[in-house]
Enzyme design. Structure first.
Site, PDB file in Angstrom:
ATOM      1  N   HIS A 130      31.872  45.138  10.054  1.00 17.83           N
ATOM      2  CA  HIS A 130      32.969  45.702   9.273  1.00 17.83           C
ATOM      3  C   HIS A 130      34.107  46.105  10.212  1.00 17.83           C
ATOM      4  CE1 HIS A 130      30.903  46.323   5.267  1.00 17.83           C
ATOM      5  NE2 HIS A 130      29.973  45.794   6.044  1.00 17.83           N
ATOM      6  N   ASN A 171      27.452  62.846  29.484  1.00 16.64           N
ATOM      7  CA  ASN A 171      27.791  64.269  29.574  1.00 16.64           C
ATOM      8  C   ASN A 171      29.276  64.551  29.741  1.00 16.64           C
ATOM      9  OD1 ASN A 171      25.168  65.070  29.325  1.00 16.64           O
ATOM     10  ND2 ASN A 171      24.790  65.277  31.520  1.00 16.64           N
ATOM     11  N   LYS A 197      25.749  42.444  -0.916  1.00 17.20           N
ATOM     12  CA  LYS A 197      25.408  43.313   0.215  1.00 17.20           C
ATOM     13  C   LYS A 197      24.735  44.596  -0.241  1.00 17.20           C
ATOM     14  CE  LYS A 197      27.732  46.232   3.644  1.00 17.20           C
ATOM     15  NZ  LYS A 197      27.405  47.496   2.948  1.00 17.20           N
ATOM     16  N   ASP A 215      24.406  48.451   0.321  1.00 14.27           N
ATOM     17  CA  ASP A 215      25.235  49.474   0.943  1.00 14.27           C
ATOM     18  C   ASP A 215      24.497  50.029   2.153  1.00 14.27           C
ATOM     19  OD1 ASP A 215      27.309  51.548   1.247  1.00 14.27           O
ATOM     20  OD2 ASP A 215      27.809  50.962  -0.789  1.00 14.27           O
ATOM     21  N   GLU A 216      25.256  50.642   3.059  1.00 20.53           N
ATOM     22  CA  GLU A 216      24.664  51.068   4.328  1.00 20.53           C
ATOM     23  C   GLU A 216      23.562  52.102   4.158  1.00 20.53           C
ATOM     24  OE1 GLU A 216      28.388  53.524   3.589  1.00 20.53           O
ATOM     25  OE2 GLU A 216      27.785  51.424   3.416  1.00 20.53           O
ATOM     26  N   HIS A 231      26.757  46.817   9.805  1.00 21.86           N
ATOM     27  CA  HIS A 231      27.605  47.859   9.222  1.00 21.86           C
ATOM     28  C   HIS A 231      27.844  48.932  10.276  1.00 21.86           C
ATOM     29  CE1 HIS A 231      29.202  50.961   6.587  1.00 21.86           C
ATOM     30  NE2 HIS A 231      29.388  50.012   5.686  1.00 21.86           N
ATOM     31  N   ARG A 232      29.039  49.537  10.239  1.00 19.19           N
ATOM     32  CA  ARG A 232      29.418  50.505  11.275  1.00 19.19           C
ATOM     33  C   ARG A 232      29.365  51.943  10.770  1.00 19.19           C
ATOM     34  NH1 ARG A 232      36.027  50.012  11.894  1.00 19.19           N
ATOM     35  NH2 ARG A 232      36.521  50.060   9.674  1.00 19.19           N
ATOM     36  N   LYS A 240      27.266  48.168  -6.314  1.00 16.54           N
ATOM     37  CA  LYS A 240      27.500  49.548  -6.735  1.00 16.54           C
ATOM     38  C   LYS A 240      26.827  49.791  -8.089  1.00 16.54           C
ATOM     39  CE  LYS A 240      30.480  50.017  -3.279  1.00 16.54           C
ATOM     40  NZ  LYS A 240      30.291  50.917  -2.126  1.00 16.54           N
TER      41      LYS A 240
END
Length: 477
Positions: A327, A123, A201, A203-204, A294-295, A175
């Site tokens: 990452h 809080n 990899k 992708d996230e 992954h972040r 990709k």
């Protein structure tokens, strides 16, 4: 303890509101080895003294509330309260202060990053007396570190599993990140892996969408791994993203990956949550799976200089919760990250003992007491011309991950992977011969182009691509 700051329940309950600094600002306090120490960047509202602001942070993130309550007398607040023990002005900022707060260890559940963050950054970040608040760093005491399993395996075990030594590892994010069918996705993985990459990899945001359900993706990616391993004689992997809408579904995906015999899976630890991440890390250690982290969402939390949580804190939390890769930005690519700050938290991820070093943003000495290390992953807008700098900055214990820098090659995925592998091998060879990668990097790449047409084509495509934007989050001068 100062009479002013001691909580005296014995004198009787007196209702009303009193200044936080009377109880929670204790400049004479000597920190204990078992305290969790926090460095907050505090921007008080106009008219609020820094001592009151720092004390308010300590109070609202530990035992305090806005008014005196009679139940204070039922416990020993002096044992459990947080204490603001030191305040220093931020150079060059008229209204910002670094406030240091010590928390007794009894405030936190063992082995729970979730509970630690709920207390320290709960809080208090919405407190009206503060215009802005940022958690810059945490010192995790040895006694608390030892309650965590940490990364499922760590750097050395991963090297042994992969049988790859003496160089950074190479990866590629497939990709387009969304829209491919599972079979075409697996084909893209195969081409990259057979070309010389160690990993591909998810992708996230690839989870289980209508165009590609997770089970189909796992099967085709496993086929790509096994086929490329047979062709190259090297161990390969694909970060299969197990992130899901529920912990039960996440674990189901992890179990299926283990049954396929793949070496590594993946989790989005911030969007998935620390509780889910820690559970997954425990499963990965018990079942021999590496865990790539992954972040996604981190910049929402860490990018602004005066409010949020610095990524070095999120990196420490990940090492405690568990992950073998995370990452970390690239310094030279398209994503935010100043060099000294990045190298500071890279050391916090990999090393066992890190000295306080304010020139790299490290506020406290941190002893990880042999908690396994995490491999930083450099990813985001990088290509072959960046290879010398990346090798020099991150060293061997890293993953250099080229998405567009592999798949954007004019001849296709496999030649793109070849170009990256040749560039990496050339940089490692030059470094081992004593050459200066920072000064001679372009020359090293040009020399390698003479015997690699794939690398020459990549160099021609990306010869003028740069990302010259100043970092938002920089060190205080």
């Amino acid at each position: 303890m100062s009479p002013q700051t001691e909580t005296k329940a014995s004198v009787g309950f007196k209702a009303g509101v009193k200044e936080y600094k009377l109880t929670y600002y204790t400049p004479e306090y000597e920190t204990k080895d078992t305290d969790i120490l926090a460095a907050f960047r505090v921007t008080p509202q106009p008219g609020v003294p820094p001592e009151e602001a720092g004390a308010a942070v300590a109070a609202e993130s530990s035992t305090g509330t806005w008014t005196t309550v009679w139940t204070d007398g039922l416990t020993s607040l002096d044992r459990y309260k947080g204490r603001c023990y030191h305040i220093e002005p931020v150079p060059g900022e008229a209204d910002q202060y670094i406030c240091y707060v010590a928390y007794p260890l009894d405030l936190f559940e063992e082995g729970s990053v979730t509970n630690m963050f709920t207390s320290i950054v709960g809080n208090v970040f919405g407190f009206k007396a503060l215009r802005a608040l940022r958690l810059e760093d945490l010192r995790i005491p040895v006694a608390y570190v030892k309650t965590f399993q940490g990364p499922p395996h760590g750097i050395q075990v991963e090297r042994d599993k992969l049988n790859k030594y003496g160089r950074p590892l190479l990866g590629c994010t497939i990709k387009p990140k969304l829209g491919l069918s599972a079979k075409n996705y697996g084909r893209a993985c195969y081409e990259c892996l057979r070309g010389g990459l160690d990993f591909t990899k998810d992708d996230e945001n690839v989870n289980s969408q209508p165009f590609m359900r997770w089970r189909d993706r796992f099967l085709f990616c496993a086929e790509a791994i096994y086929k490329s391993q047979a062709e190259t004689g090297e161990i390969k992997g694909h970060y299969l993203n197990a992130t899901a809408g529920t912990c039960e579904e996440m674990m189901k995906r992890a179990v299926f990956a283990r049954e396929l015999g793949v070496p590594i899976i993946m989790h989005d630890y911030l969007t998935g949550g620390f509780t889910a991440n820690t559970s997954l890390a425990h499963y990965c250690r018990d079942n021999g799976l590496l865990l790539h982290i992954h972040r996604a969402m981190h910049a929402v939390i860490d990018r602004q200089k005066n409010h949020g949580i610095h990524f070095r804190v999120l990196a420490k939390a990940l090492r405690m919760s568990g992950g073998d890769h995370i990452h970390s930005g690239t310094v030279v690519g398209k994503l935010e990250g100043e060099r000294e700050i990045t190298l500071g938290f890279v050391d916090l991820l990999r090393d066992d003992f890190i000295e306080k070093d304010r020139s790299r943003g490290i506020y406290f000495t941190q002893d990880w007491v042999s908690l396994p290390g995490v491999i930083p992953v450099a990813s985001g807008g990088i290509h072959v011309w960046h290879m010398p700098a990346l090798t020099e900055i991150f060293g061997d214990d890293s993953v250099l991950q080229f998405g567009g820098g592999t798949l954007g090659h004019p001849w296709g995925n496999a030649p793109g992977a070849v170009a990256n592998r040749v560039a990496l091998e050339a940089c490692v060879k030059a470094r081992n011969e004593g050459r200066d990668l920072a000064q001679e990097g372009n020359e090293i790449i040009r020399e390698a182009c003479k015997w690699s047409p794939e690398l020459a084509a990549a160099c021609e495509v990306w010869k003028e691509i740069v990302f010259n934007f100043a970092a938002v989050d920089v060190l205080d001068k």
